[in-house]
Design a protein around this motif. Structure first.
Motif, PDB file in Angstrom:
ATOM      1  N   THR A  20       0.863  -1.188   0.000  1.00 38.86           N
ATOM      2  CA  THR A  20       0.000   0.000   0.000  1.00 38.86           C
ATOM      3  C   THR A  20       0.895   1.232   0.000  1.00 38.86           C
ATOM      4  O   THR A  20       2.095   1.161   0.289  1.00 38.86           O
ATOM      5  N   LEU A  21       0.305   2.384  -0.311  1.00 35.35           N
ATOM      6  CA  LEU A  21       1.047   3.646  -0.350  1.00 35.35           C
ATOM      7  C   LEU A  21       0.262   4.713   0.391  1.00 35.35           C
ATOM      8  O   LEU A  21      -0.910   4.962   0.074  1.00 35.35           O
ATOM      9  N   ASP A  22       0.894   5.327   1.389  1.00 37.27           N
ATOM     10  CA  ASP A  22       0.290   6.468   2.084  1.00 37.27           C
ATOM     11  C   ASP A  22       0.497   7.717   1.237  1.00 37.27           C
ATOM     12  O   ASP A  22       1.615   8.025   0.813  1.00 37.27           O
ATOM     13  N   PHE A  23      -0.596   8.418   1.019  1.00 36.23           N
ATOM     14  CA  PHE A  23      -0.631   9.560   0.101  1.00 36.23           C
ATOM     15  C   PHE A  23      -1.336  10.678   0.862  1.00 36.23           C
ATOM     16  O   PHE A  23      -2.509  10.591   1.157  1.00 36.23           O
ATOM     17  N   TRP A  24      -0.612  11.771   1.158  1.00 36.91           N
ATOM     18  CA  TRP A  24      -1.129  12.828   2.038  1.00 36.91           C
ATOM     19  C   TRP A  24      -1.461  14.096   1.268  1.00 36.91           C
ATOM     20  O   TRP A  24      -0.820  14.433   0.280  1.00 36.91           O
ATOM     21  N   TRP A  25      -2.471  14.803   1.809  1.00 33.38           N
ATOM     22  CA  TRP A  25      -2.837  16.137   1.300  1.00 33.38           C
ATOM     23  C   TRP A  25      -2.880  17.110   2.472  1.00 33.38           C
ATOM     24  O   TRP A  25      -3.423  16.788   3.540  1.00 33.38           O
ATOM     25  N   TYR A  26      -2.331  18.314   2.257  1.00 34.49           N
ATOM     26  CA  TYR A  26      -2.352  19.386   3.261  1.00 34.49           C
ATOM     27  C   TYR A  26      -2.726  20.680   2.539  1.00 34.49           C
ATOM     28  O   TYR A  26      -2.239  20.943   1.425  1.00 34.49           O
ATOM     29  N   ASP A  27      -3.575  21.510   3.160  1.00 32.99           N
ATOM     30  CA  ASP A  27      -3.848  22.808   2.530  1.00 32.99           C
ATOM     31  C   ASP A  27      -3.882  23.925   3.559  1.00 32.99           C
ATOM     32  O   ASP A  27      -3.814  23.692   4.779  1.00 32.99           O
ATOM     33  N   GLY A  28      -3.956  25.150   3.062  1.00 32.44           N
ATOM     34  CA  GLY A  28      -3.935  26.324   3.930  1.00 32.44           C
ATOM     35  C   GLY A  28      -2.631  26.419   4.697  1.00 32.44           C
ATOM     36  O   GLY A  28      -1.540  26.291   4.144  1.00 32.44           O
ATOM     37  N   ALA A  29      -2.748  26.615   6.022  1.00 30.12           N
ATOM     38  CA  ALA A  29      -1.562  26.755   6.871  1.00 30.12           C
ATOM     39  C   ALA A  29      -0.980  25.407   7.296  1.00 30.12           C
ATOM     40  O   ALA A  29       0.114  25.369   7.866  1.00 30.12           O
ATOM     41  N   THR A  30      -1.695  24.309   7.025  1.00 30.65           N
ATOM     42  CA  THR A  30      -1.188  22.992   7.387  1.00 30.65           C
ATOM     43  C   THR A  30      -0.130  22.564   6.378  1.00 30.65           C
ATOM     44  O   THR A  30      -0.333  22.658   5.172  1.00 30.65           O
ATOM     45  N   ARG A  31       0.990  22.097   6.885  1.00 37.01           N
ATOM     46  CA  ARG A  31       2.109  21.732   6.022  1.00 37.01           C
ATOM     47  C   ARG A  31       2.563  20.310   6.321  1.00 37.01           C
ATOM     48  O   ARG A  31       2.287  19.760   7.394  1.00 37.01           O
ATOM     49  N   PRO A  32       3.290  19.685   5.394  1.00 32.39           N
ATOM     50  CA  PRO A  32       3.841  18.358   5.671  1.00 32.39           C
ATOM     51  C   PRO A  32       4.774  18.381   6.875  1.00 32.39           C
ATOM     52  O   PRO A  32       5.304  19.437   7.246  1.00 32.39           O
ATOM     53  N   PRO A  33       5.006  17.242   7.507  1.00 34.91           N
ATOM     54  CA  PRO A  33       5.900  17.179   8.667  1.00 34.91           C
ATOM     55  C   PRO A  33       7.303  17.677   8.338  1.00 34.91           C
ATOM     56  O   PRO A  33       7.739  17.656   7.175  1.00 34.91           O
ATOM     57  N   GLN A  34       8.017  18.100   9.367  1.00 32.96           N
ATOM     58  CA  GLN A  34       9.365  18.633   9.176  1.00 32.96           C
ATOM     59  C   GLN A  34      10.281  17.616   8.514  1.00 32.96           C
ATOM     60  O   GLN A  34      11.165  17.983   7.732  1.00 32.96           O
ATOM     61  N   ALA A  35      10.074  16.341   8.819  1.00 34.93           N
ATOM     62  CA  ALA A  35      10.914  15.309   8.208  1.00 34.93           C
ATOM     63  C   ALA A  35      10.775  15.308   6.686  1.00 34.93           C
ATOM     64  O   ALA A  35      11.749  15.063   5.959  1.00 34.93           O
ATOM     65  N   VAL A  36       9.571  15.591   6.201  1.00 36.33           N
ATOM     66  CA  VAL A  36       9.356  15.671   4.751  1.00 36.33           C
ATOM     67  C   VAL A  36      10.044  16.917   4.193  1.00 36.33           C
ATOM     68  O   VAL A  36      10.709  16.862   3.147  1.00 36.33           O
ATOM     69  N   ALA A  37       9.889  18.037   4.896  1.00 35.10           N
ATOM     70  CA  ALA A  37      10.568  19.264   4.462  1.00 35.10           C
ATOM     71  C   ALA A  37      12.081  19.067   4.446  1.00 35.10           C
ATOM     72  O   ALA A  37      12.766  19.510   3.505  1.00 35.10           O
ATOM     73  N   ASP A  38      12.612  18.396   5.460  1.00 38.41           N
ATOM     74  CA  ASP A  38      14.059  18.138   5.509  1.00 38.41           C
ATOM     75  C   ASP A  38      14.498  17.284   4.324  1.00 38.41           C
ATOM     76  O   ASP A  38      15.537  17.549   3.696  1.00 38.41           O
TER      77      ASP A  38
END
Length: 441
Positions: free
Chosen positions: A298-316
């Motif tokens: 399976t694959l986890d597929f995330w959506w974030y909008d507005g002020a919500t952002r992906p986790p810092q680990a993803v940004a890193d």
């Protein structure tokens, strides 16, 4: 009526769409003198942008436009002095269908499916802005109708023809970042409203037929600046929020690149829809069945909008800073950051130093549609409805989940049903106000 599409068939269609290239150069010249007689539903905003883009094709001939607000037809009349103008889209189709080959539907979301279905019932090829429709049932029905009637179709996700997306898809398929482990999509738009819609009614502008604008939706008072011309995206039943506005664009790269089909579960972590409005600051998790390109089953597929952002680990993993909108595709050997309307970046930078992003020829999303119309029945486009309906379906399942925050909705694509809850299934289709349908099926 629901016309389910099998996973095998979808992946076959997906491969064909991925490999689609512009039709033979000079097609319009090869059919010298032939015109694509076209009508636009919508005359301003995105509709006008679509008309302008179509008009760069030498075979394009704008015959008619329809817009419930006649004040919004002034610019198109200046650009195309011979265009016929209607306020009622139904009247346009009844009077002009014999002289039309194709249409674009660039209205508010709630009218996409009714107008497109009516146009296809007259045998017209259709280009529909994203999202394709506002319910899962409608997306399936549009795709089935276009397929059965051998009509050319295209959804307005222009980014899917852009070299940045095509290059990213190519890198995923060639295993540049290894097997895909997770996907994070995001957009900083705020097409939602946490406040109640103001009570009462305002005078309707003389140029606007409010009943025509409401169309198949239930009657309600006109409120200035609440629905028309721009804020309808925030309202349940008219728009589809930030996810509906931008999800079809941003989902397209990972869905097509990883050969994903449809999610089998969706969880919204809030906030929920309130006061008949879409929420802002969403965080939604989709779980897709894995493919040969994913690391797991399976694959986890995330959506974030507005002020919500992906986790810092993803940004890193994406270099430390994320753009306003885009996608991070994580793999076993690295990651790809694809800003919306930006060049893909391979990460970590030191690992991929000196590795160039493949060069991919751009295809003109609008010309591809008109060239297909010229070529005739059976010709497909890269974002034809068999593909576009399933991208839209995934997006709309996220919108449904926003009504049930913190509850995981298990979904069966084969039956088009939420199997874990009963209430969400009522949101997979809707009823129409009959006088504002034009049915010839």
């Amino acid at each position: 009526m629901s016309s389910p599409v099998s996973r095998r068939r979808f992946l076959h269609e997906l491969a064909a769409a991925s490999a689609a290239v512009p039709l033979a150069a000079g097609m319009a010249q090869a059919q010298a003198g032939r015109k694509v007689r076209h009508a636009s539903f919508g005359a301003s905003g995105m509709a006008l942008a679509d008309i302008r883009s179509f008009s760069s094709h030498p075979a394009f001939d704008l015959v008619a436009v329809a817009d419930a607000d006649l004040a919004r037809t002034e610019q198109v009349k200046k650009l195309f002095p011979n265009v016929k103008v209607y306020q009622d889209w139904r009247e346009l189709l009844v009077k002009e269908h014999e002289g039309l080959d194709s249409v674009n539907v660039s209205t508010p979301d709630h009218m996409h499916a009714p107008i497109a279905m009516a146009a296809m019932s007259y045998g017209k090829h259709v280009y529909v802005q994203k999202p394709l429709a506002t319910t899962v049932h409608e997306t399936r029905l549009l795709a089935a109708t276009a397929r059965e009637r051998k009509l050319v179709s295209q959804m307005g996700i222009q980014i899917s023809s852009h070299p940045t997306q095509l290059a990213t898809e190519a890198m995923i398929r060639h295993g540049v970042i290894g097997k895909v482990t997770e996907v994070h999509t995001f957009c900083d738009k705020t097409w939602g409203d946490m406040n109640p819609i103001p009570a009462g009614a305002d005078p309707v502008p003389e140029s606007l037929n409010w009943d025509f604008w409401l169309g198949v939706s239930e009657k309600r008072p006109y409120k200035k600046d609440v629905y028309h011309p721009g804020n309808w995206r925030k309202r349940v039943g008219f728009g589809t929020g930030t996810l509906g506005d931008m999800g079809c664009h941003i989902f397209s790269t990972p869905i097509r690149g990883v050969n994903l089909y449809l999610p089998t579960s969706v969880t919204s972590y809030g906030p929920g829809s309130v006061h008949g409005n879409w929420p802002i600051d969403a965080r939604i998790k989709f779980v897709f069945p894995g493919t040969s390109l994913t690391a797991g089953s399976t694959l986890d597929f995330w959506w974030y909008d507005g002020a919500t952002r992906p986790p810092q680990a993803v940004a890193d993993a994406a270099g430390g800073k994320l753009p306003g909108s885009g996608v991070v595709i994580m793999g076993t050997e690295g990651a790809i950051l694809l800003p919306h309307i930006g060049a893909p970046v391979l990460l970590p930078a030191d690992k991929f130093a000196g590795r160039t992003v493949p060069t991919v020829a751009e295809r003109n999303h609008y010309h591809e549609f008109l060239d297909a119309v010229l070529k005739g029945p059976g010709t497909t486009c890269s974002a034809g409805f068999d593909y576009a309906s399933l991208v839209t379906e995934a997006v709309l399942l996220g919108s449904v989940a926003e009504h049930f925050p913190n509850e995981t909705l298990a979904y069966d694509p084969a039956t088009m049903q939420v199997t874990s809850h009963k209430a969400p299934n009522a949101m997979l289709r809707r009823s129409f106000r009959k006088p504002f349908l034009l049915e010839r099926l």
